[in-house]
Structures are given as C-alpha cells and as structure tokens.
Design an enzyme around this catalytic site. Sequence first.
Site, PDB file in Angstrom:
ATOM      1  N   ARG A  99       1.180  -1.465  -0.259  1.00 60.01           N
ATOM      2  CA  ARG A  99       0.159  -0.349   0.041  1.00 60.01           C
ATOM      3  C   ARG A  99       1.503   1.255  -0.174  1.00 60.01           C
ATOM      4  NH1 ARG A  99      -5.027  -1.612   4.070  1.00 60.01           N
ATOM      5  NH2 ARG A  99      -5.989  -3.394   2.197  1.00 60.01           N
ATOM      6  N   TYR A 130      -6.842   0.281  -6.742  1.00 59.25           N
ATOM      7  CA  TYR A 130      -6.450  -0.957  -6.007  1.00 59.25           C
ATOM      8  C   TYR A 130      -5.214  -0.992  -5.118  1.00 59.25           C
ATOM      9  CZ  TYR A 130      -2.265   0.146  -9.179  1.00 59.25           C
ATOM     10  OH  TYR A 130      -0.310   0.973  -9.812  1.00 59.25           O
ATOM     11  N   GLU A 131      -4.805  -2.280  -4.663  1.00 59.17           N
ATOM     12  CA  GLU A 131      -3.709  -2.625  -3.506  1.00 59.17           C
ATOM     13  C   GLU A 131      -5.325  -2.047  -2.703  1.00 59.17           C
ATOM     14  OE1 GLU A 131      -1.740  -4.346  -4.096  1.00 59.17           O
ATOM     15  OE2 GLU A 131      -1.788  -4.524  -2.126  1.00 59.17           O
ATOM     16  N   GLY A 132      -6.479  -2.343  -1.942  1.00 61.89           N
ATOM     17  CA  GLY A 132      -7.405  -1.191  -1.476  1.00 61.89           C
ATOM     18  C   GLY A 132      -7.345  -0.533  -1.804  1.00 61.89           C
TER      19      GLY A 132
END
Lengths: 593, 593
Positions: free
Chosen positions: A297, A438-440
């Site tokens: 993140r 993306y990535e949460g």
Amino acid sequence: MTYRAPINDMLLALNHGAGLNAAVAAGHYGNYDSEITAAVLEEAGRFASEVLAPLNRVGDSNGIKLKDGKVTTSPGWPDAYQRWIAAGWNAVSGAEAYGGQGLPLALNAVCTEIWAASNVAFGLCPLLTLSAIEALDAHGSEELKNIYLEKLISGEWTGTMQLTEPQAGSDVGALRARAERADDGSYRVFGTKIFITYGEHDMTDNIVHFVLARLPDAPAGTKGISLFLIPKFLVNADGSLGARNDIYCSGIEHKLGMHAAPTCTMTMGDNGGAIGYLIGEENRGMQCMFTMMNQARLCVGLEGVGLADRAYQQALAFAQERKQGRAVGEKPSKSDPIIVHPDVKRMLLQMRAMTAAARTISYATAVALDVSFRASDPAVKAAAATRAALLTPIAKAFSTDIGNEVASLGVQIHGGMGFIEETGAAQHLRDARITPIYEGTNGIQAIDLVTRKLAPNGGEAVWALIGELTAIVDEVEASNDPAFGSTAAKLREGLAALERASNWLLQRLPNQPNDALAGATPYLRLFGSALGGCMLASEALAARTMEGIGDAQRYVTLARFFAENVTVQATALERTVTEGADAVTGADAVLLA
Amino acid sequence: MTYRAPINDMLLALNHGAGLNAAVAAGHYGNYDSEITAAVLEEAGRFASEVLAPLNRVGDSNGIKLKDGKVTTSPGWPDAYQRWIAAGWNAVSGAEAYGGQGLPLALNAVCTEIWAASNVAFGLCPLLTLSAIEALDAHGSEELKNIYLEKLISGEWTGTMQLTEPQAGSDVGALRARAERADDGSYRVFGTKIFITYGEHDMTDNIVHFVLARLPDAPAGTKGISLFLIPKFLVNADGSLGARNDIYCSGIEHKLGMHAAPTCTMTMGDNGGAIGYLIGEENRGMQCMFTMMNQARLCVGLEGVGLADRAYQQALAFAQERKQGRAVGEKPSKSDPIIVHPDVKRMLLQMRAMTAAARTISYATAVALDVSFRASDPAVKAAAATRAALLTPIAKAFSTDIGNEVASLGVQIHGGMGFIEETGAAQHLRDARITPIYEGTNGIQAIDLVTRKLAPNGGEAVWALIGELTAIVDEVEASNDPAFGSTAAKLREGLAALERASNWLLQRLPNQPNDALAGATPYLRLFGSALGGCMLASEALAARTMEGIGDAQRYVTLARFFAENVTVQATALERTVTEGADAVTGADAVLLA
C-alpha cells in the site's frame, strides 16, 4: 521533457520530515552509513532519466500485445528491464542472505517514487515482485526460499499477486479458485483470476505467481484461503527451467491508463491443474497477505507521489515557456509566460505543496516500517509498527488522491494542449486513476484508518502522533519567522479538528458504526491535511538551519501555502465527519427514490 | 446501460430552483405555455436514450478518420445527425423568422444537458452551430442572414468558431490570420487555425465557418480583429452549393476524450485565399464574440452537468448490482450490493448533490439570459442581463469542475472495473476533462467573475443575489423541518463567508490586483458552494408543497447533504481568498528556485 528526480527535496523530506536522520542517530538502523543515501538517489535519478523516462510515452502509445497466450511488451521494455536488474535496482532492499543489498525500505521508498515518476507502468512490475518477495521471505519454507528468493530479489524472475476474481475484488473472502492436495506434497490449482498485473510478459524467463485459492475442506470466507506459489515454468533440481506449468494468460484488459503494464486474466487448470506449493499454512493465506499489505500500500502511495511530481515538473516547464497574455500592469504589446498569472502560480503551488506533503507522509511510513523491523528494543519496534500501521492508509489514500488532483491540475495548466495526448500531461492523469483503486480502494483505506488504526486502545496511536505534531507547531511559533505567516495558527486549528473528529469517531464506533463509517473518507483527508502541513513545517524549520540548501525560505513559503490553503480545510472536514452522518444515513431515500 | 433524462429533477430545478415559473408568471416569457416544458423534455429524453446514447461508446471507440482532407465520423453518426435535424432538435431556440421554434433558452439549456449526458461528443456539434447562429443573428447583414441563418437553425448546415492559433489561445489578441479586402466587397482570408471543433465532417453538405482574422491596417491586439463568415462551399444565388472554398482540414488531434468530435487544424489560403464575408464591422470582431460568450459558456457548463449526471446514473446502477462484502451487522455468509456501505452512499450522494446544484445554477443562468432578451421593462432586462453575466462564469467553471469530480467518483465506485474502458465510466472522465479548459479556462472564468462581475458598482450584482439567497435561508429556518438538519445554519455561514470574501476582493482590486487574482479560483468555488446550496434548499422547499412529486423528503435530504458537506467548506475557501494571497505572491521563490 524528461524527468529529473528532485534530490534536494527528497533528502530534506526523508532525513528531516520523515525522521530518517533521527532514527539513524537513535541507532535503529545499525551501522547504516547515511552518506550513501544521496549517492544512491543520484544514481537512481540518473537511471530513471536516461532509461525509464524515455520509454514512458512509448509504452503508453504502443501498449502491449497478446497472441497465443504470449504477451509482448512495448519496444525497448525488455532491454530496459535487463538494464534495471543488471544495475541492481531490483535488489535495493532485498535480504543480503539472498543477494540483496539490504538497504533501508525508506531508501527504496524514495527509489519507488523515482521509478513511478519516470515510468509508472514499468515500475509496477518490480512492485509486484517486491510483494512476492515479502510473502515468500516471511512465510515460505526454506526449500522454496532457496529456489526462488534470490532470483526474485535480483529480478531475474518477476512475481505476481493473484487475489482478484470477478466476484471477489475488495471482498477477497468470496474467491473460488480451488486447490487440491497432490500426493507429493504439492497442490493442483484450478480457477480464473482477473486483473493480474504483469501476469504474463516477455521481460524475463520465468514468472513466479502467488495465488490465493481454497482447499476442498476449507471454511467459508477469508478463513479458508490458502496461498500458493505457482511458477510459470517449473524449476528443476539444478535450478534450470523445466516444464511449462498449467497457468496461462487468457486475456488482457484495455485500460484507461498504465497501457504498458499487462493486466491479465489468468487461467489455471485447463491441463490437469497448475502445480502449486503452499506458502505458510493451509487456510492461513490471508495472514500472509496482511504481512505484505503495509509495504504494498505504501508503494502505491508512492506511485501517487511520483506521478504528481512528474505532472508538476511538466506543468512548471510549460508555464515558464508558454506565453499568453501579460502580467498585471505590463504593456499590451508584451507577452509573458503564463507563470506570471497569480491563478497559474496558485495551481503550481498547489501541485507542489500537495506533492511534498504526500511525499513526506509516505517516506515517514517507510521509516516507521524500517524501525519496526530493525530496532532492537521491543518497545521501540512495537511503537514503530503501530506508527507504520497508522500511517499506511494515509500514505496510500491521501497520496493517490492528490496524485489524481495534481495530474488534473497539470492538464489544466497546459490548456487546450493538455487535452492532446502527445503533450503527455493527460497520460499522467490516466495512469494515476488506478492508484486510488488498487491495493485496497481509498474508501477501504479510510475504513481501515478509522476501525483498525484509530480505534485500538482509545485512539492511543493517534494521540501519540498528535503529540509529536504539536511539538512541531510549537517550534514554528517559537521561530517568530514572519515568513511563516499564519502557518502555526492554521496547523494548530488542524490538529484540534483532528482531535475532535477522532474523539467523535471513537464515541460512535461501538454503537453507531455506520455513522463513523460515513465519515471515514473526510476523516482521512483531514488527517492528511493536518499531518502533511506539520511535516512540511518541520522540513521548513530544518531547512532554515541547514547549509548548502540554497534559499531555505522557499520551504517556509511552501509549508505556509499548504497550511493556509490545504490545512485550513480541516475544520470543514471535521464538521463533515461529525455533523454530516445523518444525511448519509438517510441516503437511500434520495438514491433509491 | 443507457441514459434516462431525470425529468422530475429537471423540472423542479428549472421551474422552481432556477425560477422559470416565476419569470413566466411575471410575464417575461410572453404567452409561453409552461405546459409544453415537460412534453418537450420527455421527447428530448426519448431521442437521447434511443438515438444518441447508444452511439456514445461507438464514437469513443471508433473515433474519426481524416483522409485527403475529408473527415469520416463514427458509424451511425451521419444518420443520427439527420434524424436529429428531422426531429427539429437543432431549432429549439432558433428565431421563428428563420424557421426556428423560438422556445426559451432555458428549455434549450435542459435539452443541452440531455444531449451532453447521452452523447457529449455528438452534442458538441450543435453547440458550435448555436454560437454561429448567435453571431450571425446579432451582427450579420440581412443578406448573409437570408442565405445562411435558416440552414444553420435547422441544422442542415453546421457552424464552427475559429479563434485559436498556436500562439493565440486564451490570448486571442495574439492571433495572426490575415484578411485582405477584395474588390467585390468580400475578403480573402489566409492562415491556420487549430483546435477547431467539427471543422470538417461528413454529417452535412456544407459547413459555415466563423473565423477571426486581421486586416492589413488593423491595430494590434484585440482591437484589430475582424470576424468573417467563410463557407466550406460557396452558396449560389439560388441557394445551391457552388465552388469549394479555400479552407481545408489539414490535421486532426489525438485527444484524451471526445474522440468522436473532430478537432481540426484548418488551413486557409493555399489556393488564393478563402472567400470570406465580414460579420459586423471591421476590427469589431471581439465584440461579436462577446455577444455569444454567455450562451457558449453556459452550454459548456451544461456539458459538465450532463456528464456528471450520466456518470452518476451509471455508478448508481453499478452500486445496486455489484455485491461485495455486507452491511455492518449482517452475517458473513451474506453478500450485499455495495450501496449498503456508508462510504459508497457518501460518494453517490456527493455525485448527485453536486450535479443537482450545478444543474440549477446553469438553468438559472439560462432563465436570466431569457429574461434579458424577452422582458419588456428595460430595468428588468438590465437586471437580468447583469444576473446572467454574474452567473455565467459560475455556471461554466463550477459545473465543469464538478463534472470532472463526479466522473472521477463514478470511476471510483466501479473499483477495478472503472479502469477498464469497456465499462464506460472512464470515458465520462476523459470526455469531461476538456470542459474546464475550452470556451475560456476555469481560471479565466474566475478572473472574469472577480474583475468584471463582482467589481462593478461596488459589488452591486453580488449583493443583490446574496439578498435573494438570504430570503431562501430564512424560509428554510421558518420551515422548522428537522429533516433539514443544520442546512439553514450552514447556508447562512456560506453566505456570510461569500459576503466577507467579496468585500475583501473589492478592497484589494484597485491597488493590489494580484492579491485579488490569487484568490479568484477559490472565490468562484465558494460562490458555487453557497449559491448551489441555497438553490437546492429552495427546490426542497418547493417540493415540500407540491403534489405528485413522490417523496419530497428526498429533496430535503439532498439539500441537507450539500449544505453539510459542500457549503460547509465556505469559510475555509473564504480564508484561502483573504489569508492565502501572500504565499501565492511569494511563489516565485518556490517555483523558480
């Protein structure tokens, strides 16, 4: 125009704003020699300007091609990748035991910004490999590590992370890919994954996939997910490549941006099942994911910072060259560069100040991660881990939000030219648009911030940080430097708003969780606005006492601009959190009418 | 999914928020029959859903092609255009004397939103024609009007506006295209224009270009510019098409969005000069431009509104279908549509509220324009013209800024799918990105607001408007409806902030103009946030007393959301204006270090 890494700004942010110098002085970095920081960054900047930046437009225009399951990257990309690994850039923070250079994550964070700024679609490939390395290093067996880790760290092979399926995006627990136990202790994996970045490409001989799947007897939801290592080519005992494994790219996406980075649909099991090796324990795949989440993140946040800086550099150069109109009071016969116009100055300052704040927040996250891994005192380690966990969602979401805002301002400064693709300004906006997703998603980051980072121990992590930030504000006040304008006052207001909003959320979370969740996104923005302002102020304070940094006053003006134009929004954001929930709760009447 | 015009919202905004009903009741619209409003809009909505919306993705994917100077539009576009003119949509607000329907601009404004929402690249063509009609109608000779006006109003021929040259964008006065007087009273025009929307296409037999150029003896700058009508094909005395004129498309741009709308480089004079006819007087071309600027800018604002609404409709549908996770308190085995998540609700409400506010501001601008043209009392006309002039930069800049913000939120709600082009969410963002740039950048709108709309007569136009808005707030307070929450308080704060910021700007303008200009953009945003909030509140008040509108409370909640989440930023924006100028003025030290 090419990209030039702003080394002075980066060093000030890393060493002072983000606290690397203090952490080194406290002994948390062992015998790390701070002298090498600048040298590494200068070299990274050179590689980025010379090798990566020139391929950024090439990749965007050419994109990638899929034919018979094979992906061809853009012209020049495989060669650039080979130069990348030859120069050792893939191995900066890798474990020394496996051929890495063992340098701090904080240093690699700055490099990550540099790669993203020069060519974000290229830099995405090593980011995924980095996550794969982290998962393998933390949870893999010695046997798997011995086979795969060195080649992933060097970059000879790349890694992928395969979580997403059509019905399982943010809701990872809904995934259906299945794994069966084989007699030899390995597994056979079946299923389809989507949105797999660099799932297939022509830059390396092998690709090591990390795939989440379910065993037949696994519990439902996230507690029944296991993590498997699935190489594209099996590896023989002597380390040479063996048979082609049953995992293939069956499609690529046509995307808004990141054209040069293949986004693949991966199909496993058309020929008996992909041979996979368990990472960690069965049904504990989500724990492995959590291990690497902070760093992944953070890296996406650094993409936001890098894209913002690239957009800023390009807009600044344009504003200095493009002549339209003239400064107030000049003769009509004169034509001035548009940078003379106060409105253009404001846009450029906004871009630069937001970028600088997001940069320091991100670097500070990396320093906290480093200390959490490297410090010897368990209490120091634990405090650093808590700090890293707190800062991570802010580094990710705030940086990627401002990445989009700054890239959009970059388009705006270019006027009509900004809308024309060959200018390049629009590419930054297109590329940046995935980073809040993306990535949460950034919404998930905000919820993570409120429920998992603020909530524990009555907000302890937040109060500790606010305490440190308050000390910075005291220092700004004590400096009596009129160039700070109302910086101290604005920051103090910002921290007070953050404190009140935090308390309100803590009160609501137990019994009115939806009220708290409704305010998560404005709360994260408020947090970034107060935190970023204090960090820029601390850098300005440091710059004022430094030799050889040139006109230190520019850092004061930058901090002032941020405080007076961004942090000033804190009270409104606080009120959105604390007074805005009812309207959100009542939304169904509006939305579903 | 297709687009459905939100007729109920539109009627409420037009008739109540924007004040059409009151203006009709006051007699300013003559014998206009309000009953037809809804019928026209229903028909427009149907045409948009059935004919235009299905071509939106087609146009984006196929774009346009240039070969041998000829532009081919996307499949289905020429046919759709013929259906468009056959149905009379081009002629809605055109003069009845020339075959138009003579309907209010306000009605055409709603239609413009509908065209933009369904297919903005298509709708752009008639927008340009509309400007051409305005210029010709106001300044053209009877002879030219007789030849060209009817066919432009019907849409049989389209129009272009040709101002921009490489060195002359926002700075129109820097243009160099030259015109020579011919013996027959016509002119020969030479030069190159860029960024000419629909400069060439295959949807009509003829194109009527309106071109700015300089006569040999013209003064420098904007005072030496003349406007010429230059048909693609000359028109014979009997109205038939004659020789091809010397104006050709020599290139088209590859753009971020609006792929289906050709953006042409136009070259005049390779074969002896393009034959042109003077519009208005020599060297008074800029005055002709000012005539049509209000309406053209309003139309671009309506593009922002339309794109925002389209993005909202798509995101709402997705949020109701896409299942990920579950509502707080639900069982893990359950999967809910993402609209249950408060953070998603917030994004959707933000989209809808911003769109609704921008819509009413834009419609109100159209009503003011109508009254300025149609009222019989000179004082009423003058007041309406002042109001239209004040609202125009806000309608343009606020609406297009929110168009981008809303389209970006639409992408965000789609998650990873939002980044995939086939979803369609990304197209709205790409298409929207030009709207804050063309027809006067939003920075220029903000400067126009401060220097030409606020400044005259000690801010008289602004004080009059604030007076009216205060009356709305009084009414909200008097309603004692708890569903309004803190709406009245937030709006009152917003208006107070607007008043203080206006006074500060008025004080600075004479002697510290750069300080005032530095705050122009946040001032415009503050204005839109206060104005939009009051307008939504007035609509909610109206809805509460209406029959047949369904659950009126939804308009109250929407107004409340806007006040508590958008208008609440007013004080911070005010302080950015009044306390932020020094940092902007000191920008050079930061930017040029």
